[in-house]
Design an enzyme around this catalytic site. Sequence first.
Site, mmCIF file in Angstrom:
data_model
loop_
_atom_site.group_PDB
_atom_site.id
_atom_site.type_symbol
_atom_site.label_atom_id
_atom_site.label_comp_id
_atom_site.label_asym_id
_atom_site.label_seq_id
_atom_site.Cartn_x
_atom_site.Cartn_y
_atom_site.Cartn_z
ATOM 1 N N ASP A 51 -11.801 18.889 7.735
ATOM 2 C CA ASP A 51 -13.001 18.179 7.296
ATOM 3 C C ASP A 51 -13.425 17.278 8.452
ATOM 4 O O ASP A 51 -13.046 17.521 9.599
ATOM 5 C CB ASP A 51 -12.747 17.422 5.981
ATOM 6 C CG ASP A 51 -11.476 16.600 6.056
ATOM 7 O OD1 ASP A 51 -11.285 15.925 7.078
ATOM 8 O OD2 ASP A 51 -10.673 16.643 5.102
ATOM 9 N N LYS A 72 -17.485 18.037 3.728
ATOM 10 C CA LYS A 72 -18.765 17.964 3.022
ATOM 11 C C LYS A 72 -19.670 19.104 3.446
ATOM 12 O O LYS A 72 -19.797 19.425 4.609
ATOM 13 C CB LYS A 72 -19.446 16.634 3.305
ATOM 14 C CG LYS A 72 -19.257 15.698 2.147
ATOM 15 C CD LYS A 72 -20.118 14.465 2.229
ATOM 16 C CE LYS A 72 -19.629 13.517 1.152
ATOM 17 N NZ LYS A 72 -19.702 12.117 1.508
ATOM 18 N N MET A 187 -10.088 4.461 1.332
ATOM 19 C CA MET A 187 -11.249 4.868 0.524
ATOM 20 C C MET A 187 -11.779 3.680 -0.268
ATOM 21 O O MET A 187 -12.151 3.807 -1.430
ATOM 22 C CB MET A 187 -10.856 6.010 -0.436
ATOM 23 C CG MET A 187 -10.380 7.258 0.288
ATOM 24 S SD MET A 187 -9.737 8.527 -0.809
ATOM 25 C CE MET A 187 -8.122 7.879 -1.164
#
Length: 272
Positions: A51, A72, A187
């Site tokens: 990613d 994504k 996160m």
Amino acid sequence: MTEGANGGNPATTEPTKPGTVYLVGSGPGDPELLTVKAARLIDEADVVLHDKLPGPEILGRIPEAKREDVGKRAGGEWTPQEYTNRRLVELAEEGLAVVRLKGGDPFVFGRGGEEAEHLAAHGIPFEVVPGVTSAIAGPAVAGIPVTHRDHASSVSFVTGHEDPTKEESAVEWDALAATGGTIVVLMGVGKLPEYVAELRRAGLDGDVPAALVERATWPDMHVATGTLETIVDVRDSADISPPAITVIGEVAATRDRVIDFLMNASEEEGEE
Ligand code: SAH
């Protein structure tokens, strides 16, 4: 797992023998923080599934022809984990040497554990190659030690992604507040106001130091510091966005004591 499987000889000549999947940590983004083993496996791989988290410098060094982005998608949606799982098995069954490259360490909040279980369930030989986690390296390059003899004798790594006010929250913020140790949140940019409020409710003082380290070790790394009281405003005025690490605890103030001599210090933009 005792069987040697394909170890050391991923380029098998037998078409029916599956290739090995390497679950590889890339470190936080500086190519020099890739392990020697990670760099070798990337070189030798037939295909690298990744990613965006390994960062532009590391990804930029991998030939386009062997890269597959499973992060994504163009529309902004995430590639479903089931797709990635399926793709890993499919590629290995073609006999290919597959690197599944993940930011930091593959088993720290990276769903690497799920991928390992999926591979095992499908009889695919795999190897885990640990990486330098951003949870420790992010604070470190900003001049923040996650433990310190005088300030923190424990450190907790938690996800800020879930809603801390939901009833069945897996993160016990009040228990974390009670430990007096360092809290490192991954996160945790979007939900910062929620968990800061939880920690304040649990009794942490507004003057407890806090720091945000965005894109640690990337060319555009960005650090901003404050306190529990100010850190949400600091996030907004410094325009911090993911990926970033939040550090909460006395250790976060270490940066101010070392910054004049910290050669890789980035600008303090949270202070104005
Ligand atoms: N396996 C990774 C973590 C994956 S979860 C590791 O060990 O580092 C994704 C989160 O990691 C991001 O939201 C961010 O909090 C953190 N992260 C990963 N790389 C980062 C970096 N270079 N700088 C700051 N945070 C990073």
